[in-house]
Design a protein around this motif. Structure first.
Motif, PDB file in Angstrom:
ATOM      1  N   THR A  21      52.935  29.631  24.201  1.00  0.00           N
ATOM      2  CA  THR A  21      53.904  29.214  25.028  1.00  0.00           C
ATOM      3  C   THR A  21      54.741  30.416  24.843  1.00  0.00           C
ATOM      4  O   THR A  21      55.143  31.700  25.794  1.00  0.00           O
ATOM      5  CB  THR A  21      54.805  28.337  25.193  1.00  0.00           C
ATOM      6  N   SER A  24      52.504  34.482  24.124  1.00  0.00           N
ATOM      7  CA  SER A  24      52.134  34.617  25.805  1.00  0.00           C
ATOM      8  C   SER A  24      52.414  34.362  26.949  1.00  0.00           C
ATOM      9  O   SER A  24      52.134  36.029  27.294  1.00  0.00           O
ATOM     10  CB  SER A  24      51.077  33.343  26.230  1.00  0.00           C
ATOM     11  N   THR A  25      53.868  34.437  26.435  1.00  0.00           N
ATOM     12  CA  THR A  25      54.609  34.885  27.924  1.00  0.00           C
ATOM     13  C   THR A  25      55.806  36.077  27.827  1.00  0.00           C
ATOM     14  O   THR A  25      55.618  36.995  28.574  1.00  0.00           O
ATOM     15  CB  THR A  25      55.977  33.831  27.728  1.00  0.00           C
ATOM     16  N   GLY A  28      52.722  38.098  28.566  1.00  0.00           N
ATOM     17  CA  GLY A  28      52.522  38.552  29.849  1.00  0.00           C
ATOM     18  C   GLY A  28      54.058  38.707  30.820  1.00  0.00           C
ATOM     19  O   GLY A  28      53.405  40.065  31.593  1.00  0.00           O
ATOM     20  N   LEU A  96      46.369  33.196  28.198  1.00  0.00           N
ATOM     21  CA  LEU A  96      47.820  32.855  28.488  1.00  0.00           C
ATOM     22  C   LEU A  96      48.320  33.847  29.572  1.00  0.00           C
ATOM     23  O   LEU A  96      49.059  34.306  30.237  1.00  0.00           O
ATOM     24  CB  LEU A  96      47.734  32.454  28.035  1.00  0.00           C
ATOM     25  N   ILE A 100      49.166  35.245  33.425  1.00  0.00           N
ATOM     26  CA  ILE A 100      50.788  34.757  33.849  1.00  0.00           C
ATOM     27  C   ILE A 100      51.002  36.497  34.111  1.00  0.00           C
ATOM     28  O   ILE A 100      51.475  36.738  35.450  1.00  0.00           O
ATOM     29  CB  ILE A 100      51.262  34.350  32.847  1.00  0.00           C
ATOM     30  N   ASN A 157      52.762  28.609  31.890  1.00  0.00           N
ATOM     31  CA  ASN A 157      52.014  28.460  31.712  1.00  0.00           C
ATOM     32  C   ASN A 157      52.147  27.781  30.486  1.00  0.00           C
ATOM     33  O   ASN A 157      50.788  27.719  29.559  1.00  0.00           O
ATOM     34  CB  ASN A 157      52.421  30.495  30.740  1.00  0.00           C
ATOM     35  N   ASP A 160      49.299  25.654  30.980  1.00  0.00           N
ATOM     36  CA  ASP A 160      48.429  25.891  30.440  1.00  0.00           C
ATOM     37  C   ASP A 160      48.040  26.258  29.564  1.00  0.00           C
ATOM     38  O   ASP A 160      47.127  25.992  29.465  1.00  0.00           O
ATOM     39  CB  ASP A 160      48.250  27.144  31.463  1.00  0.00           C
ATOM     40  N   THR A 161      48.497  26.025  28.629  1.00  0.00           N
ATOM     41  CA  THR A 161      48.487  26.376  27.150  1.00  0.00           C
ATOM     42  C   THR A 161      47.718  24.701  26.427  1.00  0.00           C
ATOM     43  O   THR A 161      46.666  24.669  25.941  1.00  0.00           O
ATOM     44  CB  THR A 161      49.539  25.739  25.841  1.00  0.00           C
TER      45      THR A 161
END
Length: 223
Positions: A21, A24-25, A28, A96, A100, A157, A160-161
């Motif tokens: 998380t 990927s955040t 994103g 991811l 996002i 997100n 979605d992981t």
């Protein structure tokens, strides 16, 4: 097995989920600003790449994107004589983050366009270049407006992981499924899984609200 015996493997999976998380955040967010600003660019090449990225990743399934990166990309690389195999963690973060980022790009674009035209005219009156106008005038006003939507995307997100368990990455969902297959205790396992995701989402929501307040205070002090 007692339900307390489930905690350690689930916490190990939760740590993987937290890392996915986080990384990927961050990815994103970077892509969102790059593509969101790029979509407003007067350079046709930059605008075309940005629009293409946004439309492809918003218009296709995250699960398909994940499978393409993990399963299809290495096959395409082999055909070209290139090793494009990705570790599961990297494939998960990329899928991811790219997904996002495409949704976040529209948030960035909308917030930038929402800044009143008077601000642009004032910047031109001060002889600001377009780049100076963007960084010194537009973004400081647009970023606080983006934060609530970014918070929602970050929580989405996190949820979605769970899809990365399908490429055998040992996240929270994957660990829970392993335990369930071994114990057949579906009720306990999925209840614990439900509340673990819920707790993580609450913490992430609180962090995003704190960040939103911090950005708002920064804008007020800066103004």
């Amino acid at each position: 097995m007692q339900w307390t015996d489930y905690i350690t493997p689930l916490m190990e999976g939760a740590w993987v989920t937290i890392q996915l998380t986080f990384y990927s955040t961050i990815l994103g967010a970077v892509l969102a600003f790059a593509a969101g600003i790029g979509k407003l660019s007067h350079n046709w090449a930059i605008k075309s790449v940005s629009v293409g990225y946004i439309e492809v990743f918003r218009g296709t399934s995250l699960l398909v994107q994940l499978f393409w990166l993990y399963f299809a990309l290495p096959i395409a690389g082999t055909a070209m004589g290139i090793d494009l195999r990705l570790p599961p963690v990297l494939a998960g973060v990329l899928a991811l983050g790219l997904n996002i980022g495409a949704y976040g790009a529209e948030v960035v674009r909308g917030a930038i366009q929402a800044v009143h035209t008077d601000q642009h005219e004032a910047a031109r009156a001060l002889n600001f270049t377009p780049r100076q106008t963007l960084w010194r005038v537009v973004l400081p006003q647009a970023i606080p407006e983006m934060m609530p939507s970014f918070g929602n995307l970050a929580v989405q997100n996190l949820k979605d992981t769970a899809l990365v368990s399908l490429i055998s990455l040992g996240d929270l969902t994957f660990r829970a499924e392993q335990i369930r297959n071994f114990t057949q205790d579906s009720t306990t396992i999925y209840t614990m899984l439900l509340f673990t995701y819920f707790g993580m989402a609450l913490v992430l929501t609180a962090l995003m609200r704190w960040l939103e307040h911090a950005v708002t205070r920064w804008r007020t002090v800066g103004g």
